[in-house]
Write a protein that holds these residues in place. Sequence first.
Motif, mmCIF file in Angstrom:
data_model
loop_
_atom_site.group_PDB
_atom_site.id
_atom_site.type_symbol
_atom_site.label_atom_id
_atom_site.label_comp_id
_atom_site.label_asym_id
_atom_site.label_seq_id
_atom_site.Cartn_x
_atom_site.Cartn_y
_atom_site.Cartn_z
ATOM 1 N N TRP C 401 0.848 -1.188 0.000
ATOM 2 C CA TRP C 401 0.000 0.000 0.000
ATOM 3 C C TRP C 401 0.890 1.246 0.000
ATOM 4 O O TRP C 401 0.728 2.159 -0.806
ATOM 5 C CB TRP C 401 -0.906 -0.039 1.248
ATOM 6 N N TYR C 402 1.857 1.260 0.904
ATOM 7 C CA TYR C 402 2.726 2.452 0.985
ATOM 8 C C TYR C 402 3.497 2.643 -0.322
ATOM 9 O O TYR C 402 3.586 3.733 -0.877
ATOM 10 C CB TYR C 402 3.719 2.304 2.157
ATOM 11 N N ILE C 403 4.015 1.514 -0.843
ATOM 12 C CA ILE C 403 4.829 1.671 -2.075
ATOM 13 C C ILE C 403 3.959 2.221 -3.191
ATOM 14 O O ILE C 403 4.328 3.168 -3.899
ATOM 15 C CB ILE C 403 5.436 0.297 -2.481
ATOM 16 N N LEU C 404 2.723 1.664 -3.318
ATOM 17 C CA LEU C 404 1.823 2.148 -4.390
ATOM 18 C C LEU C 404 1.556 3.638 -4.175
ATOM 19 O O LEU C 404 1.621 4.439 -5.114
ATOM 20 C CB LEU C 404 0.504 1.366 -4.326
ATOM 21 N N GLY C 405 1.324 4.013 -2.881
ATOM 22 C CA GLY C 405 1.077 5.435 -2.593
ATOM 23 C C GLY C 405 2.224 6.289 -3.103
ATOM 24 O O GLY C 405 2.040 7.267 -3.836
ATOM 25 N N GLY C 406 3.431 5.858 -2.799
ATOM 26 C CA GLY C 406 4.611 6.619 -3.249
ATOM 27 C C GLY C 406 4.642 6.702 -4.771
ATOM 28 O O GLY C 406 4.860 7.771 -5.355
ATOM 29 N N ALA C 407 4.392 5.568 -5.429
ATOM 30 C CA ALA C 407 4.449 5.537 -6.911
ATOM 31 C C ALA C 407 3.433 6.510 -7.485
ATOM 32 O O ALA C 407 3.738 7.302 -8.386
ATOM 33 C CB ALA C 407 4.147 4.115 -7.399
ATOM 34 N N ILE C 408 2.238 6.523 -6.888
ATOM 35 C CA ILE C 408 1.202 7.432 -7.411
ATOM 36 C C ILE C 408 1.628 8.876 -7.183
ATOM 37 O O ILE C 408 1.551 9.726 -8.078
ATOM 38 C CB ILE C 408 -0.160 7.137 -6.719
ATOM 39 N N GLN C 409 2.182 9.136 -5.992
ATOM 40 C CA GLN C 409 2.636 10.527 -5.700
ATOM 41 C C GLN C 409 3.566 10.999 -6.806
ATOM 42 O O GLN C 409 3.510 12.119 -7.290
ATOM 43 C CB GLN C 409 3.394 10.516 -4.360
#
Lengths: 497, 119, 488, 330, 158
Positions: C401-409
């Motif tokens: 979840w965190y990694i995806l959040g970062g990627a989207i950012q």
Amino acid sequence: MTLYDQLPALVVAVLLFTAPIAYMLRMHGFPWAAATAAVVTSFIVACSLAATAIGGETIIYEMGGWPAPYGIVLHIDALSALMAMLITGASSAALIFGAKSLADEVGEETAPAFFAAWLLCTAGLVGMVITGDAFNIFVFMEISSLSTYVLISAGPDRRALISTYRYIVMGTVGATFYLIGVGFLYMVTGTLNTADLGARVGQVEDIRLVLVAAGFVSVGLAVKAAVFPLHSWMPNAYTFAPNAVTVFIAAASTKVSLYVLIRVDYAIFQNSIANHEVQLTLFLVPLGVMALFAGSLLAIYEKNLKRLLAYSSVSQIGYIALGIAMTSVAGLTGAIVHMFNHGLIKGGMFMAVACLALRYRTVNVANLAGAGKAMPWTMAAFVMGGLGLIGVPLTPGFISKWYLVLAALEKGWLGALLVAVILISSLLAVIYVWKVIEVAYFREPRANAVPVTEEAPMVMLIPTWIVVLTGIWFALDTSVSVGLASIAAKTLLGVAL
Amino acid sequence: MAVLGLYNYFVFAVLLMIGLYCLLARTNIIKSIIGLSMFQSAVFLLYISMDKVDGGTAPIIQEGVENQIFANPLPQVLILTAIVVGISTTALALAVAVRIREAYGTIEEDKIQEMDRKQ
Amino acid sequence: MIFSESDTIYYALTIPLLGALGIALAGRWPNIRETVTLTTAVAVAIVVWSLIPTLQAGGRPELHFGEMLPGLEIAFKVEPLGMLFGALASGLWIVNSVYSIGYMRGNNEKNQTRFYICFAIAISAAIGVAFSANLLTLFIFYEVLTISTYPLVAHKGDEATVRSARVYMGILLGTSIGLFLPAMIWTYSVAGTLSFTPGGILEGKIAEPLVGILLLLFAFGIGKAALMPIHRWLPAAMVAPTPVSALLHAVAVVKAGVFTITKVFVYIFGIDFLFNQPSHRIIVWVACFTIVVSSFIALRQTNLKRLLAYSTIGQLSYVVLAASILKPLSEVGASMHMMAHAFGKITLFFAAGAIYVASKKTEITDMLGIGRRMPWTMAAFSIGALSMIGVPPTGGFISKWYILGGAIQDDNYLALATLVASTLLNAAYFLPFIFAAFLYKEDVKPVNEHGEAPWPMVAALTFTALLTFAFFIFHQPIADLEAQILVK
Amino acid sequence: MMTIVFSLFLLTMLVIVAVAILRTENLFTAVMLSGIFSLIMAANFFVLDAADVALTEAVIGAGISTVLFLGALALTAEYDRSPPVGTWVPLLTSSALGGVIIFATFQAPRLGDPSAIVHQHVAPWYLEKTPELIDVPNVVTAVLASFRGYDTLGEVFVVFTACIGVMALLGRVRPRRDSIKEGEFKKATDNLRHHLIPRVVGKMLVPFIVLFGLYVQFHGDFGPGGGFQAGALVAAGVILYSLVEGGVRGRELVPEWFSSVLVALGAFTYTSVGVASMLMGGRFLDYSVLAHDPVHGQHLGILVIEAGVGMTVAGVMITIFHAFSRRGIR
Amino acid sequence: MHLLLDILSAMLLLSGAFFVFVGGFGVMRMPEFYTRMHAASLTDTGGAALILFGLMLQGGFTLIPLKLAAIFLFLFLTSPTASYALANAALLSGVKPACRNETGKAFPGEQPAKPKPKRKSASKAVKARKSAPVKPPAGKPAKRPAKKPTKKTARKKS
């Protein structure tokens, strides 16, 4: 003239004083005792010299009271103090270690001659290191080489004789080349004192003689230092000499010729021939690179353990040659520190090999199988040494590799190539060290091999581990070794301390 | 006429060449040792031909004689040392040659190499 | 606690070594040896975990050991990333020792003393890597870790193990001395120092194209992070006994690799400096390539441990990918994934070990219906697998979840695509095996009628499985701790 | 001008002899030619005003080294050598070496021109200061013993090492040889009957040679001479005696233990002079502190160390010769 | 007086030089060993003595003539011994003088000087020596102790 001022002369005088005594008094065990006592005293004196030299000041000691260019002068700076410490340290360690293994290799009859020769070899090497006179270097080079021939020919195997003969021929040719070089230098400057030579060689107008002198001196010293193409005498000499002798000459003797090469190149030729750095680089870099690869490759395919380590010494000398060739402070520091560290590493490894040879009666890698279990402490010392060759941290090898790579990086793109060369050759070192480790730890001893059960005797194991632990100490606290080396490099290159 | 002054150095070079050739080309150990001693004594010639001064004599200062030109004493001292180094190396090399003869039975290097290779 | 922070670090490092000494002395009495291992493990865990409160309060305990080279000293400084890795290593050591006692006894392996000694040294090295304050100290312990794990990998000592141990050693030593050392010295010669400083030390000291080269040198130099061309040592290390593979994959070795890469990105290059250097894209490419290719290879594997090895290569590149996205969220995600993957993968390895000890089976194809015989092990195995895939109740979900959040950012679509694709591939190579294990009838008769594995192994299994759940629930304090990296 | 003519003649002779040595295939001839080579070299040195060096080269080069070679030849009993190995590589390397030197020496100072740098820098100081500081007519001995005394100390120890080396290599004589039985003794000496005349003349000459050696030893300060030459001459005398009288009788004249003690004692004296000057407050090998007046100290110092050198060199040459000759009796 | 000494020493020196020249020339011309040795010994004794005396006259009343006299005495003793030793060794090792009877005529015609053995290359010489059985020449002790390495004994004739 307090005792403290006399120290420079004492470090050689003690050895020369005891040599005839060791030869004359032939009671049982006396020659060995006299030799050890003299060498240990000389080691202590050398350490105190190093203590003064680490402050950055150079000690000038006029022999016979005559002033510099006329009489002979001892010139001790950080570099000579470090080398003197290495030589006398290696010699005392090898002697203490070799008491037992020499007892059965060198008969009772030749013991006085043998130990007197040992003392003279140490005296010759130390004399070469501290003297400030070009011809005097030749005289002490002869003393050390002649006594090394004697020490090597004492080996039990008959092939020791033929390898001594080949060493005599190449050693004398090398020394004579050096003598011719000094002769030409004398012809153009009129003096023999190294400092004076450095000053006067600058004003020489006909440069041709100086160039040829530089060529002769460098080739002569390259032969004595077993730099790659001229190294053919070294592997046999190390292999067939008695084990304790190999420990000493592996740790000290080839390095002294490299010391003289540094001293001559940087003190004399640097400020005379215009672009001497380019010549030095063109001369030493190819030799160094060839030495790195050839040494390691030969070591990989070698069956005899001692010759394997001798070939690895050829490649390590290639490192030192590269360090010298970089003519920068970091490069020279790396070269000098590697001379010291390699002495420690190789000394420890050859001691371990001597312990193995004592128990297994052979140094062939194949039938050392299972040595890891039979002699755990000896093999552990050997592994520590092997890691040192590779340049793993917590071993002295790492420190010298650090400085060599640092110096190479300063050279831009050529430097990057050099870095690649240095690291590829240390990976080759991984292969030949691991070959031995796999045989020792993971292969069962052969059925017909003589079953070895107990460890090497305590009297041999303790010096081995003392050398290994000093190695680790110099890997952790490098204030002494790197301190002295960087002061030496700065004084040689004329950079402010 | 100038070249005549350099004749000493040319002979020195030629002797070096002969010494080295004898050392490299001949496989007999005693012959190589002779070559080695020739190689060394060539260097003596280089040093001593440096010390000659026109009209000078050996550097022995008699009382009576005034403004006498003397030859240069320093190369002579160096060569005194070098001669003795030469003889010591030759003596040691000969001793090794004798031991090799007893151990191997021959003093031809190529035969010795074959013996070593077989061993 | 009773003694000051710097003493704690000192004790954290020396207790495992004392333990190793104790084990060596108690070599001949197995029971005493086992108790010594356990007590040391517990002691180290307590000491290391005692540092967490000071870390959460923002403190940075330090220990200066002495000057090794002029201008460079051996020094330790604990910061959140190091704390996480240290806690992970010491914590999982306890579980691993419990498990390996059961495994060693069950399999009656020879020279176990050497195994425990090297294990203790490896843990001490891992903690050293975690707490080091500059790249030099980290490099020293990194090498000690490599060398101390070599005897573990070459444990059996027969020809096959020795050959693959040679591959293991060759690649790790080769990359560390061949690439990592020059990168480190290059950084030192350019930056003048090697100590980890928030915000990086290479700010403006190195020109554009060289940054990429230095970055690649570091990425491939740190062989333990197993990026694609340098991954071969991991499958080769499968010859080792399972507790060692557990150590290699979950507890110390790979974690050290990925941890170092993250530290180099954050503390040597500095996130902002690296972000606006176009050449940092290369790492993202390499990481994505590794994830996808390793998952494809994992699909074709039949040997259970090799399958897990390739899945580890993929998961590691997750962390590298997260670190190389260079967004605050993804950095936290990187550290979270280290934790999640540790718990998940250790469970999977324990399960694989348990199956081997109980039924001597290693190939998936003949493990049909094993669920009935070993329900506890297979249950834990499936929880671990779910965590790998990233299904919500397990920890894997949080970190992804965190990694995806970062990627989207950073709207890094490449990273997004690989994450999604790899999740599907993970499912593709884990779920069929789980179904087969539970639903199908047993077709290959095991060598002996066996039930569950020895009890210590099953206890360790279930404990780590529960840990993945606990991580899912209590992930918040860890997230806050890691967030401290980003505040300048 | 005259010296150039002499040296031209002698040097060409030298080269011819060298080529002859190279080409001859009989080792015995090669050894004889190398003796002649040294003799011509000695003559050449004399023409170049190096009297001391000429004497040394004659005694050591022509005398001792030829005897050693013959001794070794007798033991190895190899009269001929095998055909030469490939001659291209050695030819190339040696001619390259020669070419480099000839290329360089074109810039070297001409023979004997007084303006050469060599005569400007250090040499005039020696010639000027010796009468004043050391007051010894023979400047070479002064420089050898005092100004560069450390070199000569090194030199003595080179000779000492050579002796140790030969003793270590050839010292271990197999016991059954040494116990010379009566028959063996007679056989060893009776073969001199055929050589009555050389035996008589030889025995007559030995005392004069030894006397000349001692003269050179103590006359070293005034004329050409010194420790090395004296030692070699005395040794030559003793060697001639044992050549003529047979090794056994020779070893009775100068027994084994005596020559080894002589060697060690000589080296020991030299070093102890250096240490004594250190104890008396001066530097190592600084003779001026040895006596109340510096010049007397120098005289005393030079005398003692020359004696030391003489003893060592004599002892070494005799020991080495005996080692070779004793090895021969099968 | 001075002039007389000079003329006398010049004459002596010239005759000495003439002797040396004749000796050298003789060594070249003489056909075989013994005659050649006779010519060589001529230079040793006659030539050297005359030159030394010539120099002595030059020396005047200083120490030099005494030293020259010592040299003359030394040469006077050693050179005949050397020639004797050379001849003895040659005879012992079997070199036969060319002319057997007293009359001069026989010398060139009757028995031509033994042709100098064609210089066989070393390897054939070595093979020849190995194949030919080494028989001790009659009348000499079989095994000569090798330790006396003077000129004559060391030469072994196959």
